[in-house]
Enzyme design. Structure first.
Site, PDB file in Angstrom:
ATOM      1  N   ASP A 192      -3.519 -13.336   5.101  1.00 30.40           N
ATOM      2  CA  ASP A 192      -2.333 -12.555   5.455  1.00 30.40           C
ATOM      3  C   ASP A 192      -2.707 -11.093   5.752  1.00 30.40           C
ATOM      4  O   ASP A 192      -3.490 -10.496   5.008  1.00 30.40           O
ATOM      5  CB  ASP A 192      -1.378 -12.617   4.249  1.00 30.40           C
ATOM      6  N   HIS A 318       6.861 -18.413  10.622  1.00 33.79           N
ATOM      7  CA  HIS A 318       7.979 -18.118   9.718  1.00 33.79           C
ATOM      8  C   HIS A 318       8.488 -16.683   9.832  1.00 33.79           C
ATOM      9  O   HIS A 318       9.424 -16.314   9.137  1.00 33.79           O
ATOM     10  CB  HIS A 318       7.514 -18.403   8.287  1.00 33.79           C
ATOM     11  N   ASP A 319       7.848 -15.860  10.642  1.00 27.65           N
ATOM     12  CA  ASP A 319       8.298 -14.469  10.821  1.00 27.65           C
ATOM     13  C   ASP A 319       8.965 -14.259  12.175  1.00 27.65           C
ATOM     14  O   ASP A 319       9.374 -13.144  12.489  1.00 27.65           O
ATOM     15  CB  ASP A 319       7.099 -13.504  10.763  1.00 27.65           C
TER      16      ASP A 319
HETATM   17  O1  TEU Z   1       3.453 -10.750   7.942  1.00 32.04           O
HETATM   18  C1  TEU Z   1       2.997  -9.497   8.345  1.00 32.04           C
HETATM   19  C2  TEU Z   1       3.825  -8.803   9.270  1.00 32.04           C
HETATM   20  O2  TEU Z   1       3.365  -7.814   9.806  1.00 32.04           O
HETATM   21  C3  TEU Z   1       5.178  -9.347   9.563  1.00 32.04           C
HETATM   22  O3  TEU Z   1       5.887  -9.452   8.388  1.00 32.04           O
HETATM   23  C4  TEU Z   1       5.866  -8.447  10.473  1.00 32.04           C
HETATM   24  O4  TEU Z   1       5.910  -7.161   9.938  1.00 32.04           O
HETATM   25  C5  TEU Z   1       7.255  -8.906  10.670  1.00 32.04           C
HETATM   26  O5  TEU Z   1       7.275 -10.239  10.993  1.00 32.04           O
HETATM   27  C6  TEU Z   1       7.851  -8.115  11.769  1.00 32.04           C
HETATM   28  O6  TEU Z   1       9.185  -8.278  11.748  1.00 32.04           O
HETATM   29  C7  TEU Z   1       2.874 -11.349   6.852  1.00 32.04           C
HETATM   30  C8  TEU Z   1       3.625 -12.601   6.511  1.00 32.04           C
HETATM   31  O7  TEU Z   1       3.537 -13.510   7.551  1.00 32.04           O
HETATM   32  C9  TEU Z   1       5.042 -12.216   6.172  1.00 32.04           C
HETATM   33  O8  TEU Z   1       5.847 -13.342   5.940  1.00 32.04           O
HETATM   34  C10 TEU Z   1       4.990 -11.327   4.957  1.00 32.04           C
HETATM   35  O9  TEU Z   1       6.282 -10.849   4.676  1.00 32.04           O
HETATM   36  C11 TEU Z   1       4.057 -10.129   5.170  1.00 32.04           C
HETATM   37  O10 TEU Z   1       2.809 -10.513   5.724  1.00 32.04           O
HETATM   38  C12 TEU Z   1       3.761  -9.452   3.861  1.00 32.04           C
HETATM   39  O11 TEU Z   1       2.929 -10.235   3.085  1.00 32.04           O
END
Ligand code: TEU
Ligand code: CA
Length: 543
Positions: A192, A318-319
């Protein structure tokens, strides 16, 4: 089959929303085991699970409180061991998500740190002064701890404290964790936001931006990744790794994924998923212009190929909102889902399918603000509710919220969709275009049937796995065209991203049609492309 980044397809599972086995409305590991036959039937080789470790779930598991135990919400270690075993029986390997930039503030290390334990204080980044850096989830990236009269750094939520990778003890702890999971039979790791782990020596205010230029692809990042590789997965030839690279650049990504295997197997980058952001702002809507996506794809393909790097091929996770809702069309839902995946998955790299993508699951289409649950969305609502109307925020969230990708799977059309026997933790999509797995399985023309075809085609085609890639028609705003070439074989992939009929002329008399999302068997001349038409054509030079 030996696991190699060239020949595998990876399926991402967000366990909370995949399959609930015990009726609490939350997906779990036993639920995944129940669905392994479905996953095997898809033809994928590896499952990436987003974090299933002990966590207060403020960020749905990306806030880890214990890296070596399974969150009881998802099951037990016995369940996990059974998952690994049952998956292997079906020639499927497991990839775990290692969240090593930060831990939850509930982690023992952090609790000890703020209780004055010097050893653990040095596991995190504490400072007498804060800078003006912004957290990626809104607000300051520093939080004051009164008992210490100091601030700690959190690039994400206030409950996600950044780890101090400068400290060799921290690095050793993390390597031991990776080795622990390797010994349990895990054969893949996703790291991550791993390009954020190396922080600068001096913390200073950023007068040009939000601070990211100081810690993104930071000073010791390659040194740390090489050490991680050497101390853990680098000792094995059958482990696949992918690093999530936030706001990164081509030069570093070629090194992260170099063919000498000194760092990681491949990278996730996100520039292609910002093409519909207005001035780079996630929460500002803009119309999608396909050419911006094409240009970004071409740049990353060409550059990483020349520099011996390797791309992960993905549009969903998932983001992210769902690609079919974002880049496709409601009217041509099925055609556009198939077209997008063809254009994406036959490029050079390793394809990632995100649960539900294979049935064309659309965005959430929620009708109330309180249906959203994600910490990032909630922070957005609370910081904009004074300046934006509820209707406006709802419209934006329905396009941009991370919950669009987190709605539970739709296995059938019973009241609980075959996902659970009670109310799910997050509502199902309200979109009328959602088709269930059950319906898809019985329909030869379903998106699901098409995904299987593409996965199977990729699996037996050396050209797609290893061939060169050459882009054609660079100026066309709506049609994406490339060739994959190896020895005496060429595939040409032509995909329209248009809702209209496109006038498009091309002599393809030397080619035969291999795959299309429309009923076409032979063709010698193309004059036009139907809405979201995709064609996979083959030319054999020996003929
Ligand atoms: O995501 C990193 C990240 O940069 C995203 O969360 C991005 O900021 C966001 O999608 C933009 O809207 C990772 C994981 O995939 C995410 O689910 C976590 O929340 C994040 O790291 C923190 O660990
Ligand atoms: Ca459950």
């Amino acid at each position: 089959m030996t696991i190699k980044k060239e020949n595998i397809t990876i399926y991402q599972i967000y366990p909370k929303s995949f399959q609930d086995s015990n009726g609490d409305g939350i997906g779990d590991i036993n639920g995944i085991i129940q669905r392994l036959d479905y996953i095997q039937d898809l033809g994928v080789d590896m499952i990436w699970l987003t974090p299933v470790f002990i966590s207060p779930m403020k960020d749905n598991g990306y806030d880890v409180a214990d890296y070596r135990n399974i969150n009881p919400l998802f099951g037990s270690m016995e369940d996990f061991d059974r998952l690994v075993l049952e998956a292997k029986k079906r020639n499927i390997e497991i990839m775990l998500d290692m969240v090593f930039n930060h831990t939850s503030t509930d982690h023992y290390w952090f609790k000890e740190a703020i209780n004055g334990n010097k050893k653990y204080k040095d596991y995190y980044i504490f400072s007498d002064h804060k800078t003006n850096w912004k957290s990626k989830f809104g607000g300051s990236s520093w939080e004051y701890v009164e008992s210490m009269n100091q601030y700690y750094l959190h690039l994400f939520d206030v409950t996600q404290a950044d780890l101090n990778w400068e400290n060799p003890n921290v690095r050793q702890e993390l390597y031991d964790i990776v080795n622990f999971w390797i010994s349990k039979g895990v054969r893949g790791f996703r790291f991550d936001v791993v390009n954020l782990i190396s922080k600068p020596e001096i913390f200073e205010d950023d007068y040009e931006g939000d601070g990211r230029r100081f810690y993104t692809d930071g000073p010791k990042i390659h040194e740390y990744l090489r050490e991680l590789n050497k101390e853990t997965f680098g000792k094995y030839s059958d482990i696949v790794t992918v690093g999530e690279m936030s706001s990164t650049n081509l030069k570093d990504c070629a090194l992260y994924s170099n063919s000498e295997h000194t760092e990681l197997s491949m990278i996730f980058s996100f520039h292609h998923l910002k093409v519909d952001y207005k001035d780079g702002q996630k929460w500002e809507l803009d119309t999608f212009e396909p050419k911006k996506l094409f240009d970004m794809w071409r740049t990353w393909q060409i550059d990483l190929n020349i520099n011996s790097g390797w791309n992960a091929l993905f549009l969903n996770n998932h983001d992210q909102p769902r690609s079919v809702s974002r880049f496709g069309s409601q009217k041509y839902h099925s055609e556009s889902a198939k077209a997008i995946t063809t254009a994406l998955f036959l490029m050079k790299g390793t394809p990632f399918i995100y649960q539900g993508e294979e049935i064309g699951l659309p965005n959430a289409h929620y009708n109330k603000l309180d249906m959203f649950k994600d910490v990032e969305s909630l922070n957005y609502i609370s910081s904009y509710s004074d300046v934006k109307s509820k209707e406006n925020m709802l419209e934006i969230l329905n396009q941009r919220s991370r919950d669009n990708g987190r709605t539970p799977m739709i296995w059938d059309k019973t009241p609980h969709k075959g996902f659970s026997s009670s109310m799910p933790w997050l509502d199902y999509t309200l979109s009328e275009h959602a088709v269930s797995v059950k319906e898809s399985i019985h329909d030869q023309n379903s998106i699901l049937a098409y995904y299987k075809k593409i996965i199977a085609f990729r699996k037996c085609s050396k050209v797609i796995q290893e061939g060169d890639i050459k882009f054609l028609e660079l100026e066309n705003p709506n049609v994406f065209v490339y060739e994959r070439i190896l020895e005496n074989e060429t595939y040409r992939i032509i995909t329209s991203f248009s809702k209209e009929i496109e006038n498009y002329n091309s002599d393809v008399s030397e080619f035969e049609v291999v795959i299309s999302n429309y009923e076409i068997n032979t063709l010698s001349n193309i004059n036009q492309l139907l809405p979201f038409m995709t064609l996979v054509l083959k030319k054999n030079h020996c003929n």
